[in-house]
Design a protein around this motif. Structure first.
Motif, short mmCIF file in Angstrom:
data_model
loop_
_atom_site.label_atom_id
_atom_site.label_comp_id
_atom_site.label_asym_id
_atom_site.label_seq_id
_atom_site.Cartn_x
_atom_site.Cartn_y
_atom_site.Cartn_z
N TYR A 93 -41.58 -14.27 58.32
CA TYR A 93 -42.63 -14.89 59.15
C TYR A 93 -43.54 -15.74 58.26
CZ TYR A 93 -47.29 -15.35 61.18
OH TYR A 93 -48.50 -15.84 61.60
N GLY A 94 -43.99 -16.86 58.81
CA GLY A 94 -45.01 -17.68 58.17
C GLY A 94 -45.54 -18.68 59.20
N ASP A 129 -49.25 -21.83 54.60
CA ASP A 129 -48.28 -21.20 53.73
C ASP A 129 -46.93 -21.83 53.97
OD1 ASP A 129 -47.41 -19.91 56.13
OD2 ASP A 129 -47.05 -18.05 55.09
N GLY A 130 -46.94 -23.21 53.88
CA GLY A 130 -45.71 -23.94 54.12
C GLY A 130 -44.59 -23.54 53.19
N TYR A 131 -44.94 -23.08 51.99
CA TYR A 131 -43.93 -22.68 51.02
C TYR A 131 -43.01 -21.61 51.56
CZ TYR A 131 -45.22 -17.92 50.02
OH TYR A 131 -45.39 -16.57 50.15
N SER A 132 -43.54 -20.73 52.45
CA SER A 132 -42.85 -19.48 52.77
C SER A 132 -41.51 -19.72 53.46
CB SER A 132 -43.74 -18.59 53.64
OG SER A 132 -44.00 -19.19 54.89
N TYR A 133 -41.46 -20.68 54.37
CA TYR A 133 -40.20 -21.00 55.05
C TYR A 133 -39.16 -21.49 54.05
CZ TYR A 133 -36.96 -23.56 58.10
OH TYR A 133 -35.84 -24.06 58.74
N THR A 455 -39.20 -16.23 44.87
CA THR A 455 -38.01 -16.53 45.66
C THR A 455 -36.81 -15.73 45.17
OG1 THR A 455 -38.83 -18.78 46.06
CG2 THR A 455 -36.48 -18.40 46.42
N GLU A 456 -36.68 -15.59 43.87
CA GLU A 456 -35.57 -14.78 43.34
C GLU A 456 -35.74 -13.31 43.72
OE1 GLU A 456 -33.37 -13.46 39.17
OE2 GLU A 456 -34.77 -15.16 39.15
#
Length: 470
Positions: A93-94, A129-133, A455-456
């Motif tokens: 979710y984000g 938190d656009g990074y999350s997707y 991400t890893e």
């Protein structure tokens, strides 16, 4: 698993970074800050771009944009399992909606122009938190490219988080039946205290907010004539506020706002205090000789997460100094915001606050309470043993350190919706938001090194979901 580090690093230096840059360029402000959002179309474009990017990388996946009348859209995705994995799905979710521009960006930086500088991507919506997707899908794609079996992966990304996520519960009800029973709920909109490990958010405070108005007159009167006879609305307000909190200590005086001491989290609080030390006291720009309310790190953590607090957000009825005149003003109004700890019923707390303010009002003044909002805090359930083990192992491999638990003082009221929708799924509450990220403020940024490592970790945890369900 050795290849995924290389694949993820290359993605964050290439296609993933470029996708996030494109997202920064979209002024996809939350509907509160862009009332003409439907006409302007930026929120819709944000989810359409994200869906297009996902479809290009997962041709077998389903990327669907959902609409409800009067609500901003959400993106739901469903990626089939690979490699014969039979485990429960991972859920992410984000949100794609953003805070407004704000003034004060450093030279060469701006809200809608992505800039990489000193290992950080600057621009509105990068860390919040656009990074999350893009991080979640990059993690899954890395597993696929490396030929590592993984379970189904599902997700829901909204566009109304910055103003309370209206409609999220309904969208969840629409999407949840097809998602099954997730192995974990990856909520990626949370914080960090350093960049040297994975941080898991255990709790967040709730909120009670409202406007409090005190009226003593229907029209203003000359202070030289009526001063000493007509009570001051400011004086009445001061007396009422002193019923709510002790001005000397800042502690809330309404018992219904306090929880029992969280003994089950004491070890985690002490560990966090030992790690952070005095840094938890000194990360703010105190003016002059201003001193914090606490000097002990453990007390500071508890005061900002497991104690209630009252803040004064706005005022009306007070003219600017240059506009002041010799009048007794008819009224004073303040917007009050209580941060309420988890395990407290905020409806009950508000009722106690209301009684405190409206009983035996000084001078018999008229008190009005309006624009009331309250929502409970959140204390995450314990992690499943496999998830706790997997997170610690992944954090050790990637960062060289185990995970740490933190306790937030802010509020995310939507977590209860996830708990109600997926009652048997544990929460993986993490994110990238620290003091340097400057979310909601000028110079919002994202540490590319940290997000690459996170991400890893996400990829490793997804791959570790047990086969065959529970």
């Amino acid at each position: 698993m050795d290849r995924i580090s290389e694949i993820i690093e290359a993605s964050w230096q290439g296609e993933t970074l470029e996708a996030l840059k494109a997202f920064v360029r979209l002024p996809a402000k939350n509907r509160v800050f862009d009332p003409d959002w439907e006409k302007n179309g930026w929120l819709v474009l944000a989810v359409e771009d994200a869906a297009r990017w996902g479809r290009q990388r997962f041709p077998k996946g389903r990327f669907e944009i959902l609409y409800r009348p009067g609500l901003t859209p959400v993106l739901v995705f469903d990626l089939p399992a690979e490699g014969g994995h039979t485990g429960r799905p991972a859920f992410f979710y984000g949100h794609f909606d953003k805070q407004p521009e704000t003034e004060g960006w450093a030279e060469g930086l701006g809200p809608w122009e992505p800039v990489v500088r000193n290992g950080r991507l600057y621009g509105r919506g990068t860390s919040d938190d656009g990074y999350s997707y893009y991080a979640a899908l990059t993690a899954v794609a890395a597993l696929d490219r490396a030929g590592i079996a993984r379970p189904r992966v599902v997700g829901l990304y909204e566009t109304n988080e910055e103003s309370g996520s209206a409609g999220l519960a309904e969208y969840l009800q629409d999407a949840a039946p097809a998602m099954g029973e997730p192995a974990f709920l990856g909520i990626l909109d949370l914080g960090v205290r350093d960049y040297e490990r994975v941080w898991l958010t255990q709790s967040l405070r709730g909120v009670v907010s409202f406007e409090l108005k005190v009226d003593v007159l229907d029209t203003p009167v000359h202070s030289g004539v009526a001063g000493g006879l007509v009570p001051s609305s400011f004086d009445v307000m001061r007396q009422l506020l002193d019923r709510l909190s002790d001005p000397a200590t800042g502690r809330v005086l309404v018992p219904e706002c306090w929880p029992e001491y969280p003994k089950d989290h004491e070890a985690a609080v002490e560990r966090l205090a030992e790690l952070l030390g005095d840094s938890v006291l000194g990360e703010y720009d105190y003016a002059g000789g201003t001193q914090p309310r606490a000097t002990d790190p453990k007390e500071a953590i508890l005061r900002t997460s497991w104690e209630p607090n009252l803040s004064f957000l706005a005022a009306s009825g007070l003219p600017k100094p240059e506009e002041a005149s010799a009048l007794i003003r008819p009224s004073t109004a303040l917007v009050l915001s209580f941060r309420i700890p988890p395990r407290v019923d905020t409806a009950r707390a508000f009722e106690a606050i209301r009684r405190t303010l409206t009983t035996d009002v000084p001078s018999g003044a008229r008190v009005t309470i309006s624009d009331v909002r309250y929502e409970d805090g959140f204390d995450a359930p314990k992690l499943d043993p496999w998830l706790r083990k997997s997170l610690n192992e992944a954090s050790r491999i990637v960062f060289g350190r185990e995970t740490m638990t933190l306790f937030e003082g802010a509020s995310i009221g939507t977590l209860k919706d996830f708990a109600e929708t997926f009652p048997t799924s544990p929460f993986l509450n993490t994110g990238v938001l620290g003091a340097r990220e400057n979310a909601h403020a000028p110079n919002e940024s994202l540490s590319l090194d940290y997000v690459t490592k996170l991400t890893e970790v996400i990829a490793r945890v997804v791959a570790s979901i047990p086969q065959g369900g529970r």
